[in-house]
Design a protein around this motif. Structure first.
Motif, PDB file in Angstrom:
ATOM      1  N   GLN A   1      31.070 -65.462  24.307  1.00  0.00           N
ATOM      2  CA  GLN A   1      32.489 -65.794  24.111  1.00  0.00           C
ATOM      3  C   GLN A   1      32.671 -66.827  23.001  1.00  0.00           C
ATOM      4  O   GLN A   1      33.569 -66.703  22.166  1.00  0.00           O
TER       5      GLN A   1
ATOM      6  N   ARG B   1      32.042 -65.219  19.625  1.00  0.00           N
ATOM      7  CA  ARG B   1      33.183 -64.367  19.249  1.00  0.00           C
ATOM      8  C   ARG B   1      34.311 -65.191  18.631  1.00  0.00           C
ATOM      9  O   ARG B   1      34.945 -64.767  17.671  1.00  0.00           O
TER      10      ARG B   1
ATOM     11  N   GLU C   1      35.512 -64.712  14.403  1.00  0.00           N
ATOM     12  CA  GLU C   1      36.849 -64.206  14.073  1.00  0.00           C
ATOM     13  C   GLU C   1      37.287 -64.468  12.629  1.00  0.00           C
ATOM     14  O   GLU C   1      37.698 -63.530  11.937  1.00  0.00           O
TER      15      GLU C   1
ATOM     16  N   ASN D   1      35.468 -62.177  10.153  1.00  0.00           N
ATOM     17  CA  ASN D   1      35.596 -60.733  10.358  1.00  0.00           C
ATOM     18  C   ASN D   1      36.844 -60.222   9.632  1.00  0.00           C
ATOM     19  O   ASN D   1      37.844 -59.872  10.243  1.00  0.00           O
TER      20      ASN D   1
ATOM     21  N   GLU E   1      38.322 -56.869  10.541  1.00  0.00           N
ATOM     22  CA  GLU E   1      38.708 -56.762  11.948  1.00  0.00           C
ATOM     23  C   GLU E   1      37.936 -55.655  12.677  1.00  0.00           C
ATOM     24  O   GLU E   1      38.495 -54.864  13.431  1.00  0.00           O
ATOM     25  N   ILE E   2      36.633 -55.632  12.422  1.00  0.00           N
ATOM     26  CA  ILE E   2      35.739 -54.690  13.076  1.00  0.00           C
ATOM     27  C   ILE E   2      35.595 -55.096  14.542  1.00  0.00           C
ATOM     28  O   ILE E   2      35.506 -56.286  14.856  1.00  0.00           O
ATOM     29  N   GLU E   3      35.562 -54.103  15.437  1.00  0.00           N
ATOM     30  CA  GLU E   3      35.310 -54.401  16.846  1.00  0.00           C
ATOM     31  C   GLU E   3      33.866 -54.875  16.978  1.00  0.00           C
ATOM     32  O   GLU E   3      32.937 -54.204  16.526  1.00  0.00           O
ATOM     33  N   ILE E   4      33.678 -56.043  17.568  1.00  0.00           N
ATOM     34  CA  ILE E   4      32.354 -56.631  17.691  1.00  0.00           C
ATOM     35  C   ILE E   4      31.678 -56.097  18.951  1.00  0.00           C
ATOM     36  O   ILE E   4      32.167 -56.282  20.060  1.00  0.00           O
ATOM     37  N   LYS E   5      30.557 -55.405  18.750  1.00  0.00           N
ATOM     38  CA  LYS E   5      29.751 -54.871  19.853  1.00  0.00           C
ATOM     39  C   LYS E   5      28.355 -55.448  19.729  1.00  0.00           C
ATOM     40  O   LYS E   5      28.008 -56.051  18.717  1.00  0.00           O
TER      41      LYS E   5
ATOM     42  N   THR F   1      26.701 -54.268  16.533  1.00  0.00           N
ATOM     43  CA  THR F   1      27.383 -54.521  15.261  1.00  0.00           C
ATOM     44  C   THR F   1      26.465 -55.305  14.330  1.00  0.00           C
ATOM     45  O   THR F   1      25.980 -56.380  14.688  1.00  0.00           O
TER      46      THR F   1
ATOM     47  N   ASP G   1      27.994 -53.396   8.996  1.00  0.00           N
ATOM     48  CA  ASP G   1      29.295 -53.248   9.654  1.00  0.00           C
ATOM     49  C   ASP G   1      30.304 -54.309   9.200  1.00  0.00           C
ATOM     50  O   ASP G   1      31.440 -53.997   8.858  1.00  0.00           O
TER      51      ASP G   1
ATOM     52  N   TYR H   1      24.750 -58.344  16.243  1.00  0.00           N
ATOM     53  CA  TYR H   1      25.447 -59.336  17.068  1.00  0.00           C
ATOM     54  C   TYR H   1      24.676 -59.673  18.344  1.00  0.00           C
ATOM     55  O   TYR H   1      24.540 -60.837  18.703  1.00  0.00           O
TER      56      TYR H   1
END
Length: 80
Positions: free
Chosen positions: A8, A11, A15, A18, A21-25, A28, A33, A67
């Motif tokens: 958390q 993340r 922000e 990024n 605005e790629i979804e962070i998995k 990633t 990415d 990530y």
């Protein structure tokens, strides 16, 4: 600090970096990415080091490609 809390906090740090605005998995990648260049990586690593009061060595940085690996590395450094 458990892995979920580390996740958390990272993340919130990622922000501003990024831009796409790629979804962070977990999988990633920073280079492909998120398209982080070397300067962005240095700034991001500095932000993570400040947030967690840790040092991520150049050798460790070279091994971190995605990530999930970063979260694991920070969680491990927090435990040391």
């Amino acid at each position: 600090m458990d892995r979920a809390e580390v996740d958390q906090r990272i993340r919130s740090q990622i922000e501003p970096f990024n831009k796409k605005e790629i979804e962070i998995k977990e999988e990633t990648t920073f280079a492909n990415d998120l398209e982080f260049d070397s300067l962005t990586v240095m700034d991001f690593v500095a932000a993570i080091e400040d947030e967690f009061d840790i040092i991520i060595s150049m050798n460790q940085q070279a091994e971190i490609e995605n990530y999930g690996q970063l979260v694991d590395a920070v969680a491990k450094l927090q435990g040391e």
